[in-house]
Design a protein around this motif. Structure first.
Motif, PDB file in Angstrom:
ATOM      1  N   THR A 193       2.146  -5.220  12.228  1.00 11.39           N
ATOM      2  CA  THR A 193       1.081  -4.246  13.266  1.00 11.39           C
ATOM      3  C   THR A 193       0.772  -5.233  14.402  1.00 11.39           C
ATOM      4  O   THR A 193      -0.130  -6.004  14.032  1.00 11.39           O
ATOM      5  N   PRO A 194       1.391  -4.746  15.137  1.00  9.61           N
ATOM      6  CA  PRO A 194       0.609  -5.318  16.301  1.00  9.61           C
ATOM      7  C   PRO A 194      -0.911  -5.145  16.082  1.00  9.61           C
ATOM      8  O   PRO A 194      -1.287  -4.110  15.697  1.00  9.61           O
ATOM      9  N   ILE A 250     -16.741  -7.456   4.132  1.00 11.27           N
ATOM     10  CA  ILE A 250     -16.062  -6.822   2.926  1.00 11.27           C
ATOM     11  C   ILE A 250     -15.936  -5.478   2.863  1.00 11.27           C
ATOM     12  O   ILE A 250     -14.880  -4.752   2.807  1.00 11.27           O
ATOM     13  N   ALA A 251     -17.065  -5.091   3.076  1.00  8.10           N
ATOM     14  CA  ALA A 251     -17.254  -3.523   2.992  1.00  8.10           C
ATOM     15  C   ALA A 251     -16.640  -2.927   4.218  1.00  8.10           C
ATOM     16  O   ALA A 251     -15.856  -1.859   3.722  1.00  8.10           O
ATOM     17  N   ILE A 252     -16.402  -3.464   5.050  1.00  5.82           N
ATOM     18  CA  ILE A 252     -15.829  -2.941   6.476  1.00  5.82           C
ATOM     19  C   ILE A 252     -14.394  -2.847   6.167  1.00  5.82           C
ATOM     20  O   ILE A 252     -13.742  -1.882   6.335  1.00  5.82           O
ATOM     21  N   SER A 253     -13.855  -3.722   5.539  1.00  4.21           N
ATOM     22  CA  SER A 253     -12.376  -4.143   5.171  1.00  4.21           C
ATOM     23  C   SER A 253     -12.127  -3.122   4.210  1.00  4.21           C
ATOM     24  O   SER A 253     -10.946  -2.777   3.953  1.00  4.21           O
ATOM     25  N   LEU A 254     -12.934  -2.442   3.504  1.00  5.27           N
ATOM     26  CA  LEU A 254     -12.861  -1.344   2.389  1.00  5.27           C
ATOM     27  C   LEU A 254     -12.988  -0.058   2.819  1.00  5.27           C
ATOM     28  O   LEU A 254     -13.033   1.066   2.101  1.00  5.27           O
ATOM     29  N   GLY A 255     -13.397   0.161   4.068  1.00  4.52           N
ATOM     30  CA  GLY A 255     -13.386   1.428   4.803  1.00  4.52           C
ATOM     31  C   GLY A 255     -15.031   1.823   4.969  1.00  4.52           C
ATOM     32  O   GLY A 255     -15.324   2.987   5.282  1.00  4.52           O
ATOM     33  N   VAL A 285       6.773  -0.215   0.043  1.00  8.14           N
ATOM     34  CA  VAL A 285       5.822  -1.142   0.825  1.00  8.14           C
ATOM     35  C   VAL A 285       4.339  -0.805   0.559  1.00  8.14           C
ATOM     36  O   VAL A 285       4.024   0.401   0.847  1.00  8.14           O
ATOM     37  N   ILE A 286       3.647  -1.798   0.577  1.00 10.24           N
ATOM     38  CA  ILE A 286       2.044  -1.659   0.378  1.00 10.24           C
ATOM     39  C   ILE A 286       1.694  -1.658   1.802  1.00 10.24           C
ATOM     40  O   ILE A 286       1.637  -2.830   2.350  1.00 10.24           O
ATOM     41  N   THR A 287       1.373  -0.609   2.709  1.00  8.33           N
ATOM     42  CA  THR A 287       0.984  -0.429   4.030  1.00  8.33           C
ATOM     43  C   THR A 287      -0.436  -0.732   4.127  1.00  8.33           C
ATOM     44  O   THR A 287      -1.250   0.296   4.274  1.00  8.33           O
ATOM     45  N   GLY A 294      -6.347  -1.204   6.448  1.00  9.19           N
ATOM     46  CA  GLY A 294      -5.952  -2.356   7.545  1.00  9.19           C
ATOM     47  C   GLY A 294      -5.190  -3.484   6.528  1.00  9.19           C
ATOM     48  O   GLY A 294      -5.119  -3.270   5.430  1.00  9.19           O
ATOM     49  N   GLY A 295      -4.998  -4.463   7.431  1.00 14.93           N
ATOM     50  CA  GLY A 295      -4.344  -5.609   6.714  1.00 14.93           C
ATOM     51  C   GLY A 295      -2.954  -5.596   6.779  1.00 14.93           C
ATOM     52  O   GLY A 295      -2.290  -4.837   7.313  1.00 14.93           O
TER      53      GLY A 295
END
Length: 530
Positions: A3-4, A61-66, A219-221, A346-347
């Motif tokens: 993704t871009p 880390i919390a942000i990356s987890l939503g 795919v793990i999206t 994300g990611g």
């Protein structure tokens, strides 16, 4: 199912991401987080600056987890995790919550107890520890997966209740594993003779040249906050990042000019931006206006993508959008098509080595599953549950029905009493999409070892989604596996097509073609592979 970098406005993910080619190890998370997590939770004297740095890292880390950086989730508010919204108590709760999330994510192979958190957080915050820990535990944000004991190490979670789970797909198996860790007695009823539902890894090829190919979800999206990434870590299964290099080819097999490609991709994104701007100005579109009709009208108004090559390129991006939404643009609401964007993970997008079946197999271990049990009726009431399969009756305190939406729409399972009106209305309103794929295994990787994806343009707009994108699974399947994706209107036409004709068409796309009868060979080594 599948993704871009995001612009200022949200939009569906493209599968043409930018990152290097290497195996993905979620234990690293990212360089910055790993740097701080290395010894973050060992007992040691920390300076004020150390604590501030650690708090910032845990927030990332919390942000990356939503989780929002300075607010509560709606679920947390409903759960009453703090006595009063806003103010110091809420801020302290967020810090404690983030700390618990980071603690478990640093080692997802063991159960994180409330006592362990109390060792690293001051006693004055004990009530916040309990509130945050209980919320995260019971809502499945921590202590989930496949390496947990079947009996919880926490005596307070001992439960004598019984649950019947209908469906042995990812949802049903994950729920069974989690409920068993809470102490519930669980059985799973599955109509098929195998677990996994829409996850199905098939061995394909000739003797000695087998490849593990995912015929369902493949795919793990987005790896951040994705429980499948956690399962892969617990099982030490390597993940391969889908590399960004995704060349596109014209219908005659010639490569697409990168400059024209970039320009049309920019136009595609601007058209989506205009849809959002119009929606905001107008306060939304009428319910019967589709995203496809608005995009086409805007294309005509702005006079873009006029040449044949430009229109074919724009069609490719529209097919990719249909793939991301698993539906035709003519069926997507211009007002609500992107309403799930805030919930996207994300990611990086990743392939799982050996196929997603490895996750299913691990989730099945220790779970009592009864196959070939097609449920006819579910009776429920204050006295318990009865799940009827032919002449058999299974009884429990509760039932969790995880069958697909299509099964509920067909009313193949009868509920007694009937489901509440609001649930029936939701089942009626909701829709589901359609994707198709053709999986092939060749003697060798003729498309190039360094390619995970490549795309092919179509001559006709109504067939733009037919074999528009190819996945090379050779890095994770153990063989030269190639998957051709079909989306949009083409996916619907596929449902009634002869498989032999489909194989002929996909091979003709791989060969490329010109106006005369002599084929332009898109991949010089393809004929040898055949």
């Amino acid at each position: 199912m599948d993704t871009p970098e995001r612009d200022s406005l949200p939009r569906k993910r493209s599968l043409r991401k930018k990152f290097g080619a290497r195996n993905y190890d979620e234990n690293l998370m990212d360089e910055l987080i790993e740097k701080h997590l290395g010894g973050a939770f060992k007992k040691k004297k920390q300076t004020k600056e150390d604590l501030e740095k650690e708090t910032e890292t845990e927030a990332m880390i919390a942000i990356s987890l939503g989780f929002p950086i300075d607010a509560l989730l709606e679920e947390e508010i409903r759960a009453g995790v703090v006595r009063q919204l806003g103010g110091k108590e809420q801020n302290d709760y967020i810090v404690v919550r983030n700390h618990i999330l980071a603690r478990w994510r640093s080692n997802v192979e063991v159960w994180l107890s409330k006592g362990q958190i109390k060792e690293t957080v001051s006693n004055e915050y004990e009530h916040l520890i309990s509130a945050a820990y209980d919320f995260l535990l019971y809502n499945g944000y921590i202590n989930f997966g496949v390496l947990l004991p079947l009996t919880s190490p926490m005596p307070e979670l001992t439960n004598e209740g019984s649950v019947i789970i209908v469906g042995a797909g990812l949802a049903g198996l994950s729920a069974a594993k989690q409920l068993m860790s809470f102490g519930f007695k669980v059985i799973v009823l599955e109509g098929r003779n195998r677990p996994g539902g829409r996850v199905y890894t098939q061995k394909m090829g000739k003797k000695g040249q087998f490849a593990a190919v995912d015929l369902g979800g493949s795919v793990i999206t987005g790896i951040h906050a994705n429980p499948l990434g956690v399962l892969a870590r617990q099982l030490s299964i390597p993940l391969h990042k889908v590399r960004d290099n995704c060349p596109l080819y014209k219908p005659d097999g010639a490569p697409v000019d990168k400059g024209i490609d970039s320009n049309i991709e920019l136009i595609h994104n601007k058209l989506l931006d205009k849809v959002m701007e119009l929606r905001k100005i107008m306060g939304g579109f009428a319910n019967d206006i589709s995203l496809g009709s608005v995009l086409e009208r805007l294309r005509q108004l702005y006079g873009v993508a006029r040449s044949t090559e430009e229109r074919q390129l724009l069609d490719w991006h529209l097919a990719n959008l249909e793939y991301a939404n698993a539906g035709c643009l003519s069926d997507l609401s211009a007002t609500f098509w992107d309403q799930d964007d805030p919930y996207e993970m994300g990611g990086d997008h990743c392939f799982l080595a050996g196929g997603n079946w490895r996750l299913i197999k691990a989730l099945c271990e220790g779970v009592p599953i009864f196959y070939g049990k097609t449920v006819n009726t579910i009776r429920y009431g204050q006295d318990g549950i009865a799940v009827i399969v032919g002449e058999q009756v299974f009884e429990a305190d509760m039932v969790l029905c995880t069958v697909p939406l299509g099964v509920l729409k067909k009313r193949t399972i009868r509920f007694e009493p009937e489901l509440p009106g609001r649930k029936l209305a939701a089942i009626e309103r909701m829709g589901f999409g359609l994707l198709n794929k053709v999986a092939m295994v060749f003697p060798h990787v003729f498309w190039g070892e360094d390619l995970d994806t490549f795309g092919c343009l179509s001559e006709h707009s109504n067939k733009r989604g037919e074999f528009f994108l190819f996945y090379g699974n050779h890095t994770v399947s153990g063989g030269a596996a190639l998957i051709a994706l079909v989306a949009g209107e083409a996916a619907q036409m596929f449902e009634n097509s002869d498989p032999s004709m489909l194989l002929h068409r996909v091979l003709s796309v791989l060969r490329g073609r010109t106006c005369d009868d002599f084929p332009f060979i898109l991949f010089p080594n393809l004929l040898k592979a055949l």
